[in-house]
Design a protein around this motif. Structure first.
Motif, PDB file in Angstrom:
ATOM      1  N   VAL A  31       0.860  -1.197   0.000  1.00 28.40           N
ATOM      2  CA  VAL A  31       0.000   0.000   0.000  1.00 28.40           C
ATOM      3  C   VAL A  31       0.888   1.237   0.000  1.00 28.40           C
ATOM      4  N   LEU A  32       0.647   2.097  -0.955  1.00 34.16           N
ATOM      5  CA  LEU A  32       1.439   3.320  -1.087  1.00 34.16           C
ATOM      6  C   LEU A  32       0.596   4.539  -0.714  1.00 34.16           C
ATOM      7  N   VAL A  33       1.098   5.316   0.247  1.00 31.78           N
ATOM      8  CA  VAL A  33       0.510   6.635   0.474  1.00 31.78           C
ATOM      9  C   VAL A  33       1.214   7.526  -0.542  1.00 31.78           C
ATOM     10  N   GLY A  34       0.584   7.669  -1.696  1.00 38.51           N
ATOM     11  CA  GLY A  34       1.225   8.351  -2.820  1.00 38.51           C
ATOM     12  C   GLY A  34       1.028   9.854  -2.738  1.00 38.51           C
ATOM     13  N   ASP A  35       1.995  10.584  -3.299  1.00 40.98           N
ATOM     14  CA  ASP A  35       1.797  12.033  -3.349  1.00 40.98           C
ATOM     15  C   ASP A  35       0.762  12.394  -4.418  1.00 40.98           C
ATOM     16  N   SER A  36       0.231  11.365  -5.110  1.00 44.48           N
ATOM     17  CA  SER A  36      -0.935  11.573  -5.971  1.00 44.48           C
ATOM     18  C   SER A  36      -2.094  12.131  -5.151  1.00 44.48           C
ATOM     19  N   ALA A  74       5.508   5.116   1.978  1.00 48.17           N
ATOM     20  CA  ALA A  74       5.106   6.530   1.866  1.00 48.17           C
ATOM     21  C   ALA A  74       5.993   7.243   0.846  1.00 48.17           C
ATOM     22  N   ASP A  75       5.352   8.087   0.059  1.00 47.22           N
ATOM     23  CA  ASP A  75       6.097   8.894  -0.918  1.00 47.22           C
ATOM     24  C   ASP A  75       6.838  10.026  -0.233  1.00 47.22           C
ATOM     25  N   MET A  76       8.046  10.287  -0.696  1.00 49.94           N
ATOM     26  CA  MET A  76       8.748  11.501  -0.280  1.00 49.94           C
ATOM     27  C   MET A  76       8.324  12.586  -1.266  1.00 49.94           C
ATOM     28  N   VAL A 127      10.217   4.120   2.179  1.00 47.78           N
ATOM     29  CA  VAL A 127       9.924   5.399   1.520  1.00 47.78           C
ATOM     30  C   VAL A 127      10.167   5.247   0.025  1.00 47.78           C
ATOM     31  N   LYS A 128       9.409   6.001  -0.751  1.00 50.04           N
ATOM     32  CA  LYS A 128       9.582   5.979  -2.211  1.00 50.04           C
ATOM     33  C   LYS A 128      10.040   7.350  -2.665  1.00 50.04           C
ATOM     34  N   LEU A 129      11.065   7.363  -3.533  1.00 47.14           N
ATOM     35  CA  LEU A 129      11.479   8.637  -4.106  1.00 47.14           C
ATOM     36  C   LEU A 129      11.642   8.541  -5.610  1.00 47.14           C
ATOM     37  N   ALA A 142      12.674   2.951  -5.389  1.00 52.95           N
ATOM     38  CA  ALA A 142      13.122   3.980  -6.342  1.00 52.95           C
ATOM     39  C   ALA A 142      12.167   3.989  -7.536  1.00 52.95           C
ATOM     40  N   HIS A 143      11.592   5.162  -7.800  1.00 50.47           N
ATOM     41  CA  HIS A 143      10.546   5.329  -8.824  1.00 50.47           C
ATOM     42  C   HIS A 143      11.184   5.932 -10.083  1.00 50.47           C
ATOM     43  N   ILE A 144      11.137   5.186 -11.188  1.00 53.70           N
ATOM     44  CA  ILE A 144      11.709   5.688 -12.441  1.00 53.70           C
ATOM     45  C   ILE A 144      10.670   5.582 -13.570  1.00 53.70           C
ATOM     46  N   ILE A 149      11.920  -1.428  -7.139  1.00 46.85           N
ATOM     47  CA  ILE A 149      11.941  -0.421  -8.210  1.00 46.85           C
ATOM     48  C   ILE A 149      10.510  -0.275  -8.703  1.00 46.85           C
ATOM     49  N   LEU A 150      10.045   0.969  -8.842  1.00 47.81           N
ATOM     50  CA  LEU A 150       8.715   1.219  -9.395  1.00 47.81           C
ATOM     51  C   LEU A 150       8.882   1.862 -10.766  1.00 47.81           C
ATOM     52  N   LEU A 151       8.222   1.282 -11.764  1.00 47.91           N
ATOM     53  CA  LEU A 151       8.306   1.783 -13.146  1.00 47.91           C
ATOM     54  C   LEU A 151       6.969   2.384 -13.525  1.00 47.91           C
ATOM     55  N   GLU A 152       6.971   3.640 -13.976  1.00 45.25           N
ATOM     56  CA  GLU A 152       5.701   4.274 -14.361  1.00 45.25           C
ATOM     57  C   GLU A 152       5.703   4.629 -15.838  1.00 45.25           C
ATOM     58  N   CYS A 153       4.671   4.178 -16.523  1.00 42.31           N
ATOM     59  CA  CYS A 153       4.364   4.624 -17.883  1.00 42.31           C
ATOM     60  C   CYS A 153       5.518   4.414 -18.864  1.00 42.31           C
ATOM     61  N   GLY A 187       4.950  -2.113 -11.344  1.00 46.88           N
ATOM     62  CA  GLY A 187       4.694  -1.228 -12.468  1.00 46.88           C
ATOM     63  C   GLY A 187       3.336  -0.566 -12.404  1.00 46.88           C
ATOM     64  N   ILE A 188       3.281   0.628 -13.005  1.00 53.80           N
ATOM     65  CA  ILE A 188       2.005   1.312 -13.255  1.00 53.80           C
ATOM     66  C   ILE A 188       2.099   1.757 -14.712  1.00 53.80           C
ATOM     67  N   GLY A 189       1.311   1.135 -15.560  1.00 56.61           N
ATOM     68  CA  GLY A 189       1.445   1.415 -16.988  1.00 56.61           C
ATOM     69  C   GLY A 189       2.773   0.931 -17.521  1.00 56.61           C
ATOM     70  N   GLN A 206       1.682  -4.981  -9.788  1.00 56.77           N
ATOM     71  CA  GLN A 206       0.963  -3.864 -10.409  1.00 56.77           C
ATOM     72  C   GLN A 206       0.469  -2.929  -9.326  1.00 56.77           C
ATOM     73  N   ILE A 207       0.602  -1.614  -9.581  1.00 54.77           N
ATOM     74  CA  ILE A 207       0.026  -0.625  -8.670  1.00 54.77           C
ATOM     75  C   ILE A 207      -0.863   0.320  -9.468  1.00 54.77           C
ATOM     76  N   LEU A 208      -1.977   0.712  -8.878  1.00 55.32           N
ATOM     77  CA  LEU A 208      -2.837   1.725  -9.495  1.00 55.32           C
ATOM     78  C   LEU A 208      -3.286   2.700  -8.414  1.00 55.32           C
ATOM     79  N   VAL A 209      -3.770   3.857  -8.869  1.00 57.26           N
ATOM     80  CA  VAL A 209      -4.324   4.846  -7.947  1.00 57.26           C
ATOM     81  C   VAL A 209      -5.730   4.372  -7.559  1.00 57.26           C
ATOM     82  N   LEU A 210      -5.964   4.232  -6.252  1.00 54.79           N
ATOM     83  CA  LEU A 210      -7.215   3.672  -5.742  1.00 54.79           C
ATOM     84  C   LEU A 210      -8.442   4.365  -6.339  1.00 54.79           C
TER      85      LEU A 210
END
Ligand code: KIV
Length: 275
Positions: A52-57, A94-96, A123-125, A147-149, A190-194, A213-215, A223-227
């Motif tokens: 579960v990610l408390v995203g800065d989204s 948690a997102d930084m 923490v995720k950055l 690490a989010h790339i 490692i988190l990969l987006e789009c 991954g997200i996208g 897989q992660i998505l925005v709730l």
């Protein structure tokens, strides 16, 4: 005293970094979602979400900003504390927020706050070559790091929009290099987006740590998505990679369970969700 050890043999032991590594090794997909409050924390836990990610989204879906840039450390702490009260089994990350990790010392101080005061376990950055030293510094102090790339929403004003990343050969090679360097620096996830699905698979195969991954296509470890996207709360144009899991569900808990099932049985993401 060692509650973690006592819970290890319980029917629903808490997910930890070792659990995520084992899931990668066993080929079990990691079902991940964002959450921003205790009520949804309880629901995602009940539905079987692993990560579960408390995203800065939250800056966009809760606060109504156009980007994640205005989100502050105080905002992240407030929402992380709330989610932490609701979740027990899932691994809480948690997102930084923007500019909270510009230097090693600042990153360490803020990561400690998210863990000690917020209750996060990682923490995720948003990362790249400039963050390798920061990841190494955090890891050297035993801070678990994601690490989010790929697409990095905090860089939206620099990049000029929310766009698929790594489409051309050079950009794809740079991203692979970044992922390997961040893993070597001590990143645990490692988190990969789009990014293109094929690149998502290539990076996942190169790495020992779990890749979420997200996208980023079906070949990643989780897989992660925005709730709010899967619950069809988000209005307006939705990214190609999201799916409305409220369709056919009687309520949010059933929709979240459907998401977990679809990730585990690999029916999500389908071709239409990939780049
Ligand atoms: O902030 C967020 O919700 C995220 C996800 C999109 C992965 O970083």
């Amino acid at each position: 005293m060692y509650t973690q050890l006592e819970q290890r043999n319980s029917p629903r032991p808490p997910v930890n970094v070792g659990t995520l590594q084992k899931m990668k090794a066993d080929g079990e997909k990691i079902a991940s979602l964002t959450a921003y409050d205790a009520s949804f924390g309880v629901l995602v836990d009940e539905a079987g979400v692993d990560f579960v990610l408390v995203g800065d989204s939250l800056g966009m879906v809760i606060q109504g900003h156009e980007t994640t840039v205005p989100v502050t450390m105080e905002d992240m702490l407030y929402h992380t504390r709330a989610v932490a009260r609701g979740v027990h089994r899932p691994f809480l990350v948690a997102d930084m927020p923007f500019m909270s990790y510009a230097t090693k010392e600042q990153a360490l101080g803020n990561a400690v706050r998210l863990m000690q005061d917020g209750g996060a376990k990682m923490v995720k950055l948003e990362s790249g070559p400039s963050q390798v030293g920061i990841v190494e510094f955090l890891a050297g102090h035993d801070i678990p790091v994601c690490a989010h790339i790929g697409l990095k929403p905090q860089s939206v004003h620099k990049v000029g929009g929310f766009r698929v990343q790594g489409r051309d050969h050079d950009a794809a090679e740079r991203m692979k290099r970044d992922a390997i360097d961040l893993q070597s620096a001590g990143a645990d996830v490692i988190l990969l987006e789009c990014i293109p699905a094929q690149l998502g698979g290539e990076i996942t195969n190169e790495l020992d740590v779990p890749v979420i991954g997200i996208g980023a296509g079906p070949h990643v470890d989780g897989q992660i998505l925005v709730l709010y996207d899967i619950l069809d709360i988000t209005t307006g144009r939705k990214p190609r990679f999201t799916r409305n899991f409220m369709q056919g569900a009687t309520g949010p808990l059933e929709a979240i369970r459907a998401f977990v099932d679809a990730v585990k049985d690999r029916s999500y993401p389908a071709a239409e969700h990939c780049f």
